[in-house]
Design a protein around this motif. Structure first.
Motif, short mmCIF file in Angstrom:
data_model
loop_
_atom_site.label_atom_id
_atom_site.label_comp_id
_atom_site.label_asym_id
_atom_site.label_seq_id
_atom_site.Cartn_x
_atom_site.Cartn_y
_atom_site.Cartn_z
N UNK A 102 14.07 9.12 -8.73
CA UNK A 102 13.44 7.80 -8.58
C UNK A 102 12.39 7.88 -7.48
N UNK A 103 11.19 7.46 -7.79
CA UNK A 103 10.11 7.39 -6.80
C UNK A 103 10.20 6.05 -6.07
N UNK A 104 10.22 6.10 -4.74
CA UNK A 104 10.41 4.90 -3.93
C UNK A 104 9.22 4.76 -2.98
N UNK A 105 8.42 3.70 -3.10
CA UNK A 105 7.34 3.47 -2.14
C UNK A 105 7.89 2.94 -0.82
N UNK A 106 7.29 3.38 0.27
CA UNK A 106 7.73 2.95 1.60
C UNK A 106 6.59 2.28 2.36
N UNK A 107 5.50 1.94 1.68
CA UNK A 107 4.32 1.37 2.34
C UNK A 107 4.65 0.04 3.01
N UNK A 108 5.33 -0.87 2.27
CA UNK A 108 5.60 -2.20 2.84
C UNK A 108 6.53 -2.11 4.03
N UNK A 109 7.55 -1.26 3.95
CA UNK A 109 8.47 -1.11 5.08
C UNK A 109 7.75 -0.51 6.29
N UNK A 110 6.85 0.43 6.05
CA UNK A 110 6.08 1.00 7.16
C UNK A 110 5.21 -0.07 7.82
N UNK A 111 4.63 -0.96 7.03
CA UNK A 111 3.82 -2.04 7.59
C UNK A 111 4.68 -2.98 8.43
N UNK A 112 5.89 -3.28 7.96
CA UNK A 112 6.79 -4.14 8.75
C UNK A 112 7.19 -3.46 10.05
N UNK A 113 7.47 -2.15 9.98
CA UNK A 113 7.83 -1.43 11.20
C UNK A 113 6.67 -1.41 12.19
#
Length: 283
Positions: A102-113
């Protein structure tokens, strides 16, 4: 008028002392008999009985965490990772089976961090204007957790309603077992590290006290395997810590930072024997 007693009905002897009192448990199973009218509740309770036994077995005897696979690797593209197929068990003993990568994007979580870090440092947009096409110089950490989930499917038309006189309704006839992968800026709540504590004590254990140590370990610490803190989120199956450059790429993946493990019994036995061997050599 009946001429004989039912086979299940026992009549204690008048002079026999009464036996120990029966104390009921929360677990009950259906007892079918010829000519019994079956309802939807009976079938539901039948499934709950077997599911409950299986999940209690996994949670109380094996714990929660990764049982096989589920390695997190970098994926092609910007700010994304790949969770490999595998099997895990959550804190309630529910099996989580990932059948394909499964490919999981982490862009939004990185922006929140990144936003949290700026808020913590007291930065504002005026002092730190966005720079289009540029990456933030400091990477941030995000965390992947695997969570059990279900989805209803296969709706069918009922022949009648649950209550007399009610209209028949359409309802889902199956529940599909599945999962979701949460990407959070907070690490998952740690599970009980009972095996680590046991191995630390085995290093300091004398041979003649091994039986007492194992007995105390089971009596005192086995109930702690039921993780109370994660029952709300059920995000106890941590997978990895991912270090991301916001607006850029994944630069590091630590598969052991937050991952809990469900170890096979044979491996646990081998680790215990190795710990005992090291303790004896150290004396």
């Amino acid at each position: 008028m009946p001429t004989h007693e039912h086979a299940d009905r026992s009549r204690p002897h008048e002079h026999e002392p009464p036996g120990p009192a029966f104390h009921p448990s929360p677990i009950a199973r259906n007892r079918y008999f010829y000519g019994m009218l079956l309802e939807a509740q009976d079938m539901t309770e039948e499934q709950q009985f077997h599911l409950g036994n299986s999940r209690r077995h996994l949670a109380e005897l094996h714990g929660c965490g990764t049982a096989a696979g589920l390695r997190v690797d970098a994926a092609e593209g910007c700010e994304a990772v790949l969770v490999r197929r595998g099997v895990a068990v959550d804190c309630l003993g529910r099996e989580i089976r990932v059948g394909k990568d499964v490919r999981v994007p982490v862009r939004e979580a990185a922006a929140r961090a990144l936003a949290r870090r700026r808020e913590r440092l007291g930065w504002d947009d005026a002092r730190t204007p966005p720079r289009p096409g540029r990456c933030d110089p400091e990477p941030v950490d995000v965390y992947l957790s695997l969570c059990y989930d279900e989805a209803p499917e296969r709706p069918v038309q009922a022949l009648g309603g649950a209550e007399p006189g009610s209209e028949p309704a359409c309802a889902s006839s199956r529940a599909r077992h599945g999962f979701r992968i949460d990407v959070s800026i907070d690490p998952p709540e740690p599970g009980p590290s009972t095996l680590r504590r046991l191995l630390d004590r085995l290093h300091q254990c004398e041979r003649e006290r091994l039986d007492a140590l194992l007995c105390d370990f089971i009596l005192d610490e086995a109930p702690s395997q039921a993780v109370e803190g994660c029952r709300e989120r059920h995000g106890c199956v941590g997978l990895a810590r991912v270090r991301v450059v916001p607006g850029g790429e994944v630069i590091d993946i630590d598969n052991g930072a937050v991952r809990a493990l469900v170890l096979p019994t044979a491996l646990i036995e081998g680790l215990a024997r190795h710990a005992i061997h090291l303790a004896r050599r150290g004396r």
